[in-house]
Design an enzyme around this catalytic site. Structure first.
Site, PDB file in Angstrom:
ATOM      1  N   ARG A   1      53.979 -14.703 -22.201  1.00  0.00           N
ATOM      2  CA  ARG A   1      54.337 -13.574 -22.716  1.00  0.00           C
ATOM      3  C   ARG A   1      54.941 -12.389 -22.026  1.00  0.00           C
ATOM      4  O   ARG A   1      55.057 -12.317 -20.781  1.00  0.00           O
ATOM      5  CB  ARG A   1      52.747 -12.638 -23.140  1.00  0.00           C
ATOM      6  CG  ARG A   1      53.005 -11.510 -23.957  1.00  0.00           C
ATOM      7  CD  ARG A   1      51.644 -10.637 -24.049  1.00  0.00           C
ATOM      8  NE  ARG A   1      52.071  -9.322 -24.730  1.00  0.00           N
ATOM      9  CZ  ARG A   1      51.150  -8.394 -24.737  1.00  0.00           C
ATOM     10  NH1 ARG A   1      50.109  -8.470 -24.287  1.00  0.00           N
ATOM     11  NH2 ARG A   1      51.486  -7.505 -25.518  1.00  0.00           N
ATOM     12  N   HIS A   2      55.673 -11.711 -22.481  1.00  0.00           N
ATOM     13  CA  HIS A   2      56.627 -10.539 -21.798  1.00  0.00           C
ATOM     14  C   HIS A   2      55.654  -9.567 -20.975  1.00  0.00           C
ATOM     15  O   HIS A   2      54.364  -9.594 -21.278  1.00  0.00           O
ATOM     16  CB  HIS A   2      57.515  -9.635 -22.802  1.00  0.00           C
ATOM     17  CG  HIS A   2      56.461  -9.062 -23.710  1.00  0.00           C
ATOM     18  ND1 HIS A   2      55.866  -7.965 -23.673  1.00  0.00           N
ATOM     19  CD2 HIS A   2      56.382  -9.482 -25.101  1.00  0.00           C
ATOM     20  CE1 HIS A   2      55.164  -7.353 -24.564  1.00  0.00           C
ATOM     21  NE2 HIS A   2      55.312  -8.285 -25.383  1.00  0.00           N
ATOM     22  N   GLY A   3      56.230  -8.864 -20.086  1.00  0.00           N
ATOM     23  CA  GLY A   3      55.530  -8.006 -19.195  1.00  0.00           C
ATOM     24  C   GLY A   3      55.163  -6.777 -19.971  1.00  0.00           C
ATOM     25  O   GLY A   3      55.542  -6.549 -21.012  1.00  0.00           O
TER      26      GLY A   3
END
Length: 463
Positions: A83-85
């Site tokens: 998942r993106h940060g």
């Protein structure tokens, strides 16, 4: 299984970077962490799941790799779904934050001289600094999330995420088209010391949910699909949080909607994940309030992205098949003339990418589904998005070459997870994993599942 020395040509620079990061971070004291930081659902910091990273952000524990000690094994491939940060709020939440700020500054009654300092700050000094152009974009902390994750994975798997494999283009990178995901995959490559970005945007793979008509019409646009969430949102538990917050702030209760209560809760999470700040908004909630709001968030994710409706998991069939096709190629016996398999595949998407895949795999499924009416019996549930899909959440499939044949291990957020039905081993034989998911490998046809029965598809209570 791994040698203690680093190859002279491969990882000296990443290793030096790890050392510098460790030295510089060790001199910075951890911020004052809100008491409710572990309950923010999908807006939880990665460090709340792995608190040791606050002390040493590049520390790894090689003991999480668990091929059988009785066999000689070496990792030959990893696929990581990430998942993106950490990110800014989306426009929808920014507008709620602005409404909340206006309400508190305009209508809150002032307390006496003994009023708490944090409450005075909220009423008179705190100003919303969020602007709509931020709209879910990655923040600096989010870039760091991915850079550090890349460094830790390279430290765990030096033979796979090596400089040589990067330079030869043998590691594949795919991402959702969303700006926060593209920025995240670039940051991951920076963590591997690759500064000329090379990745493929693939929304069919990483945003499969948008392309599944059965999901879009059966869940996304189906008002009855989220019935349990709506009932809890206006139920006794949420009503109690709302009443207490209105009394504390001195605002009219009828003006403080459930959405604004949630906006205040998320403000605490955003200030922490973006600025490492203990926001005054955090003091509005005690732990019992936070657990109610976390449950509301979990209900939403359960019914919208996970086990609540069968189509949620089935919509991830393209990603599921992609992962196993990649593993098949890496584990297939090869002739000496065959090209070596791809050592690593890095896939960056969203919480909405990971949750359906985890559901299709059968992970974190409780015996009793969460509903609006069983909050008090759900405190021990395994489906907690705060633990499963924080910012920078990652599901890593590790394929080993072992004496008895290929074996597969799962890591979620850098901790071992066992396959349902194969709980006796951390790294079962790959053929046994394939047998467990045979019904999905041979079936799970995206077109049939997503273009099939849509009309009248309501909540699937019988899970």
């Amino acid at each position: 299984m791994f040698s203690g020395s680093l190859p002279a040509n491969g990882l000296l620079l990443p290793a030096f970077t790890l050392l510098l990061t460790r030295v510089s971070s060790s001199s910075v004291s951890a911020p004052d962490i809100p008491h409710i930081a572990a309950f923010f659902g999908t807006k939880t910091r990665y460090e709340e799941v792995n608190p040791h990273l606050l002390r040493d952000p590049v520390s790894v524990n090689a003991s999480v790799l668990k091929p059988p000690p009785t066999e000689r094994c070496s990792p030959v491939h990893l696929t990581a779904v990430i998942r993106h940060g950490s990110r800014y709020p989306t426009v929808k939440n920014i507008r709620r934050i602005q409404r909340l700020s206006e309400l508190v500054r305009g209508e809150a009654s002032r307390g006496g001289g003994a009023e708490e300092g944090w409450l005075r700050d909220l009423r008179s000094r705190w100003e919303s600094w969020y602007t709509e152009d931020m709209d879910g974009q990655l923040v600096m902390k989010g870039r760091e999330d991915l850079r550090l994750l890349a460094q830790r994975l390279a430290s765990l798997f030096p033979s796979l995420l090596s400089e040589e494999n990067l330079r030869s283009g043998r590691i594949s990178f795919r991402t959702s088209s969303k700006h926060r995901c593209v920025s995240s995959i670039e940051s991951f490559q920076e963590g591997l010391q690759q500064h000329e970005y090379s990745h493929q945007v693939d929304d069919q793979l990483m945003r499969f949910f948008e392309h599944c008509r059965g999901y879009v019409e059966g869940v996304e646009k189906n008002r009855t699909a989220m019935l349990e969430v709506d009932k809890f949102k206006h139920g006794d538990e949420m009503d109690g949080v709302r009443t207490r917050m209105a009394e504390t702030l001195g605002v009219p209760r009828d003006r403080l909607t459930p959405d604004l209560v949630e906006a205040a809760f998320f403000l605490c999470s955003y200030e922490l994940s973006i600025k490492s700040v203990h926001s005054p908004w955090c003091f509005l909630f005690d732990e019992s309030d936070a657990k109610v709001l976390e449950y509301k968030s979990d209900l939403k994710q359960y019914w919208k992205r996970s086990y609540g409706h069968s189509i949620n998991g089935l919509s991830s069939c393209p990603l599921f098949h992609h992962v196993f096709r990649t593993l098949d190629k890496a584990g297939r016996p090869r002739r000496s003339t065959d090209a070596p398999p791809e050592p690593a595949s890095i896939l960056v998407g969203h919480a909405e990418t990971l949750l359906p895949l985890l559901s299709l795999l059968g992970l974190y499924k409780d015996q009793t589904p969460p509903t609006a009416s069983n909050y008090h019996s759900q405190h021990g549930r395994s489906f907690r998005t705060s633990r499963i899909v924080p910012y920078a959440a990652n599901l890593v499939f590790v394929l080993y070459d072992c004496q008895r044949g290929p074996r597969l291990q799962l890591l979620l957020n850098e901790s071992p997870v066992r396959f349902p039905g194969l709980e006796g081993e951390d790294a079962p034989l790959y053929r046994d994993v394939r047998a467990t998911y045979r019904h999905l490998l041979d079936g799970c046809d995206f077109d049939r599942e997503c273009e099939g029965r849509v009309v009248g598809r309501g909540p699937n209570i019988e899970l």
